[in-house]
Design an enzyme around this catalytic site. Structure first.
Site, PDB file in Angstrom:
ATOM      1  N   SER A 238      28.882  12.742  82.554  1.00  0.00           N
ATOM      2  CA  SER A 238      29.261  12.838  81.144  1.00  0.00           C
ATOM      3  C   SER A 238      30.384  11.877  80.764  1.00  0.00           C
ATOM      4  O   SER A 238      30.242  11.111  79.808  1.00  0.00           O
ATOM      5  CB  SER A 238      29.646  14.279  80.778  1.00  0.00           C
ATOM      6  N   LYS A 281      26.216  18.429  81.484  1.00  0.00           N
ATOM      7  CA  LYS A 281      25.277  18.189  80.388  1.00  0.00           C
ATOM      8  C   LYS A 281      25.778  18.821  79.092  1.00  0.00           C
ATOM      9  O   LYS A 281      25.590  18.263  78.002  1.00  0.00           O
ATOM     10  CB  LYS A 281      23.893  18.730  80.751  1.00  0.00           C
TER      11      LYS A 281
END
Length: 392
Positions: A238, A281
């Site tokens: 990320s 995520k």
């Protein structure tokens, strides 16, 4: 690392002007993973209006669109208005950088192909330890079947850059990584350096794609995940996107598009998808909304993420239960078919195009509708319900 490779709109269809031999070749050999993608590629060819076959010698150049003209007569036969048939995805003159392409069967590769089919020039960033194998395979033609585009030509990758998106600049690289023989012979592979080299080589880009993720403890339940493993997943999966956009946005043309890939585990429990990857995520999706605001206001760049369904890619096989997830999707999704990588690629081409000029901060699901389900209809609890099922 590390971050490793993670896989229309149409009013009237205009068939690509290619020979029957090319059409048969395309339909029979173009595949990603276990699925033939000829059908979807034909749709994309119709959307993009890609014209006759041209031989490629250096780098990909889209051939001019060849539209059929439709004549509309209104009130008087003497008044003729010509309309282009269909609604094209046209990325000619655009340049894309796709981070996280290391083979020919993941979503990153499929996105590169769809962007190329729409006319974009393709640059890729490949994880440093995988660079030699990837470039050798390209050079020896091992990916040629997978490179075939709707018009029968081969996708050309203008340049492959070594990249490790875990490190922002050279000062961040530990000594043991610098001394690692898998990094020997490569240079300028941190995010900042790659952005600088791309600027030197090409000046600017229009499309940025983040197609990489890694969780060293992905097979561990969250309660058994170490702090180091958790933070490694966040860093590679990320924050790497934040870093890429931060360093590439100064060389992105206004009106450009940035796209990442996420997964339904960000908002639903997926047992076995551990090691902090579900958290990574979720962070990626939250960052997508914040980045859409910041990049939109400051640079006129759109930021979206695609929540893709399970794909039998090399990266996904590392999780260990990808076949189970695919079977679950087949049994429970509204559309009972296996997702192909080109469906995600075509969605990325749409998001990168002017057709999506008002879309930003979006999580777009490309998973045969599995995200909409509240229960698994393959449960014995629903055995007496008359639920339509395909035999597969």
């Amino acid at each position: 690392m590390a971050a490793t490779a993670a896989t229309g709109l149409q009013i009237t269809a205009v068939r690509p002007s290619i020979s029957s031999t090319r059409r048969l070749l395309k339909a029979s050999v173009v595949s990603v993973g276990a699925h033939t993608i000829g059908t979807s590629w034909t749709k994309l060819a119709s959307i993009c209006h890609i014209s006759s076959v041209r031989c490629f010698q250096c780098k990909f150049k889209s051939s001019p669109a060849n539209f059929g003209n439709v004549i509309t007569r209104a009130m008087s036969d003497s008044i003729e208005t010509k309309h282009a048939a269909g609604l094209p995805i046209d990325l000619k003159g655009k340049r894309a950088f796709i981070a996280g392409v290391a083979d020919d069967n993941g979503y990153g590769w499929a996105i590169a192909k769809s962007l190329a089919a729409a006319g974009a020039e393709i640059l890729v960033g490949t994880w440093v330890p995988a660079l030699n194998i990837f470039e050798t395979s390209l050079r020896r033609g091992k990916f040629d079947e997978s490179r075939i585009l709707p018009n029968g030509s081969l996708m050309e990758i203008t340049k492959v850059y070594p990249l490790d998106a875990v490190y922002d600049n050279p000062e961040d690289v530990p000594e043991d990584v610098k001394a690692n023989k898998r990094y020997a012979g490569s240079s300028n592979w941190t995010v900042k350096e790659v952005a600088e080299v791309v600027k030197q080589d090409f000046g600017s880009i229009d499309i940025l794609v983040h197609s990489l993720a890694n969780g060293p403890e992905v097979t561990k339940p969250l309660l058994e995940t170490s702090r180091k493993g958790y933070l490694a997943a966040i860093s590679a999966s990320s924050y790497s996107y934040v870093s890429l956009l931060k360093h590439f946005i100064p060389i992105m043309n206004p009106g450009g598009s940035s796209i990442s890939l996420t997964y339904i585990a960000s908002e639903r429990i997926i047992p076995g998808y551990g090691g902090g990857m579900s958290s990574a995520k979720a962070a990626l999706e939250s960052d997508t909304r914040v980045l859409a605001f910041e990049a939109g206001r400051k640079h006129k760049i759109r930021v979206n993420t695609i929540s893709a369904g399970p794909l039998r890619s090399r990266a996904a096989k590392a999780i260990g239960f990808i076949d189970t997830m695919i079977e679950y999707s087949l049994a429970n999704a509204p559309l009972q078919k296996e997702l192909s990588a080109d469906e995600v690629g075509n969605t990325a081409a749409f998001l990168a195009s002017p057709l999506a000029s008002a879309i930003t901060g979006c999580v777009l699901y490309v998973d045969n509708g599995l995200n909409a389900m509240g229960v698994g209809v393959d449960s014995p609890l629903f055995k007496d319900l008359d639920i339509p099922k395909d035999k597969h």
